[in-house]
Design a protein around this motif. Structure first.
Motif, PDB file in Angstrom:
ATOM      1  N   LEU A   9      17.189  66.102  55.314  1.00  6.99           N
ATOM      2  CA  LEU A   9      17.536  66.565  53.972  1.00  6.99           C
ATOM      3  C   LEU A   9      17.505  68.089  53.817  1.00  6.99           C
ATOM      4  CD1 LEU A   9      15.843  63.952  51.584  1.00  6.99           C
ATOM      5  CD2 LEU A   9      18.254  64.110  52.256  1.00  6.99           C
ATOM      6  N   ILE A  50      24.196  63.537  48.613  1.00  6.94           N
ATOM      7  CA  ILE A  50      23.142  62.665  49.133  1.00  6.94           C
ATOM      8  C   ILE A  50      23.103  61.415  48.266  1.00  6.94           C
ATOM      9  CG2 ILE A  50      20.751  62.498  49.864  1.00  6.94           C
ATOM     10  CD1 ILE A  50      22.223  64.855  51.129  1.00  6.94           C
ATOM     11  N   TRP A 107      21.967  65.064  44.720  1.00  3.74           N
ATOM     12  CA  TRP A 107      21.695  63.630  44.763  1.00  3.74           C
ATOM     13  C   TRP A 107      22.729  62.856  43.950  1.00  3.74           C
ATOM     14  CZ3 TRP A 107      18.246  61.438  47.949  1.00  3.74           C
ATOM     15  CH2 TRP A 107      17.225  62.237  48.465  1.00  3.74           C
TER      16      TRP A 107
END
Length: 282
Positions: A121, A129, A161
């Motif tokens: 990450l 993501i 995200w």
């Protein structure tokens, strides 16, 4: 489609399963470790870009004494797994051997948020993501480190995200799965909920015209032969895992050429090579 491994992990035989023993009983009494198992990252070339399924283990986990929590949680982590990540086994090095730079990655799907799946990450601030909403919400519940989640290595600044919620599927070909998320809207990469190992674990069904389908299942199993037999690992919610394993096996019955690939199955790279006719393993 390719596979690389970001090091290896030894776990307890009871972790692989099957076992009748309670998690904390075998965790503190087991004296045996498995042989080292791969920490697989799957790399998918799609017309929408390069997609990773999981991001592997961060080498900092074996070089930084402060990477893991201390106290009782630290003891549990040390009893659960032993990691090895050499300098040439990082995500960056593995991608380079496959002909990619980290910046070539457009999307990373995270099967679940345990540390051996989120290690890349810090390198992926430029990418999308993808994680399930249920998995992300589990990070917000009390005592995440006691449940195997380390927010300091997950909820990093600058990450993009995409939290997805499986929606109803009108695709009889994937029954008994009736919910999922079509990653690019073309049916080729279908995220399917397979909770049990964690509350929001995801699997990825890959369908390519003229080729056998593939299913990436994260830690739903550590050995596809055990999954075929309906056996469960020693970590996770047994009821949810049993349901997920049953659904995967039912899908395999309707897709006889389906190849199932797990994150830590020693036979996964060979199975992928057999399916594709080749594999670029790193």
């Amino acid at each position: 489609m390719s596979v690389l491994s970001t090091g290896s992990v030894a776990i307890r035989p009871e972790h692989v399963g099957p076992t009748w023993k309670h998690l904390y009983f075998w965790l503190f009494t087991s004296t045996r470790w498995t042989a080292p198992r791969p920490i697989n990252v799957y790399v998918i070339e799609h017309r929408e870009g390069v997609v990773l399924f999981d991001t592997g283990q961060d080498r900092a986990s074996v070089t930084d004494p402060g990477y893991f929590p201390g106290g009782l949680n630290g003891l549990i982590y040390s009893r659960l797994a032993k990691f090895s990540v050499e300098p040439d086994e990082t995500l960056t090095a593995g991608l380079a051997r496959l002909g990619y730079a980290v910046d070539d990655v457009d999307t990373a799907v995270i099967s679940h948020l345990h540390q051996d799946h989120i290690g890349g990450l810090p390198l992926l601030g430029h990418a999308d993501i993808v994680v399930s909403h249920d998995e992300w919400e589990s990070l917000r519940k009390p005592l995440p480190e006691a449940r195997g989640l380390m927010p300091s290595h997950i909820d990093l600044p600058g990450l993009n995200w995409k939290r997805i919620t499986p929606e109803p599927l009108a695709d009889p070909a994937v029954a008994p799965f009736d919910t999922g998320h079509d990653l690019f809207g073309d049916g080729s990469l279908l995220l399917l909920p397979t909770p049990g190992h964690t509350p929001g674990s995801l699997s990825l069904l890959i369908r390519r015209p003229g080729h056998a389908p593939l299913m990436l299942v994260g830690d739903l199993t550590y050995d596809v032969n055990l999954l075929t037999a309906g056996e469960l690992p020693g970590v996770g919610d047994k009821k949810q895992m049993r349901d997920a394993v049953s659904k995967v096996n039912a899908l395999r019955a309707t897709m006889p050429d389906l190849t199932v690939l797990a994150a830590h199955d020693p036979g996964a790279a060979g199975r992928l090579a057999e399916t594709l006719g080749r594999v670029r393993a790193a």
